[in-house]
Design a protein around this motif. Structure first.
Motif, PDB file in Angstrom:
ATOM      1  N   ARG A 113       0.851  -1.201   0.000  1.00 32.09           N
ATOM      2  CA  ARG A 113       0.000   0.000   0.000  1.00 32.09           C
ATOM      3  C   ARG A 113       0.882   1.244   0.000  1.00 32.09           C
ATOM      4  O   ARG A 113       0.618   2.206  -0.733  1.00 32.09           O
ATOM      5  N   ALA A 145      -8.524  -0.726   6.823  1.00 32.93           N
ATOM      6  CA  ALA A 145      -9.611  -0.616   5.848  1.00 32.93           C
ATOM      7  C   ALA A 145     -10.945  -0.868   6.538  1.00 32.93           C
ATOM      8  O   ALA A 145     -11.021  -1.593   7.528  1.00 32.93           O
ATOM      9  N   HIS A 164      -9.517   1.257   1.906  1.00 31.22           N
ATOM     10  CA  HIS A 164      -8.316   1.545   2.688  1.00 31.22           C
ATOM     11  C   HIS A 164      -8.254   3.031   3.041  1.00 31.22           C
ATOM     12  O   HIS A 164      -8.860   3.871   2.373  1.00 31.22           O
TER      13      HIS A 164
END
Length: 170
Positions: A113, A145, A164
């Motif tokens: 991420r 998330a 997220h």
């Protein structure tokens, strides 16, 4: 484009390779793959690996092969993913048999991420989690998330969209 190599405390994230085929074929032959399109025969697992590698060429990013650094064992595939017919870019994770429940998906998910936000410039991401896949739902939640909605996917059926934290929040 070829995937870069990333490192976390316990993991090495690197380009997927032909050497990943055997554990992928074992995973896709097992019932554990039911939430990600399996079970599949070996030839379909081969096509899945080729698709994952080809995603890097088509989009300039994709999921990473994940190894446990201390053993060199292939843990799974984790990372940014946006195939055709997806509602928007996703962070996805598939852990091979025997590697679940050790925090690897969360560790690799957080690293990828960060890669998606800092390197690719993404502002947000989702993760699609099949109904009943409580392990993946917990990974998404550990990453911060939150459940957003349901989606009836034409291949995977009902899936849950987890949103997220945006790039500003992490």
């Amino acid at each position: 484009m070829i995937a870069p190599t990333l490192h976390t405390e316990r993991l090495t994230l690197r380009p997927l390779a032909l050497s990943d085929f055997e554990p992928l074929a074992e995973f896709y032959a097992s019932d554990r793959s039911q939430y990600v399109g399996g079970p599949k025969a070996a030839d379909q697992a081969w096509r899945t690996l080729a698709c994952e590698i080809g995603h890097w060429t088509l989009r300039g990013y994709g999921r990473f092969g994940v190894d446990e650094t201390s053993t060199g064992k292939f843990v799974g595939m984790v990372g940014p993913w946006f195939p055709d017919a997806w509602p928007e870019p996703e962070l996805g994770w598939d852990l091979m048999n025997g590697f679940e429940g050790r925090g690897f998906a969360t560790e690799a998910g957080l690293a990828t991420r960060e890669y998606a936000y800092k390197t690719l410039g993404w502002k947000t991401a989702i993760s699609l989690v099949a109904d009943g896949n409580t392990g993946s739902a917990k990974v998404a939640e550990r990453m911060g998330a939150t459940w957003e909605s349901k989606l009836n996917h034409h291949i995977f059926g009902d899936v849950n969209i987890y949103r997220h934290l945006n790039s500003e929040a992490v």
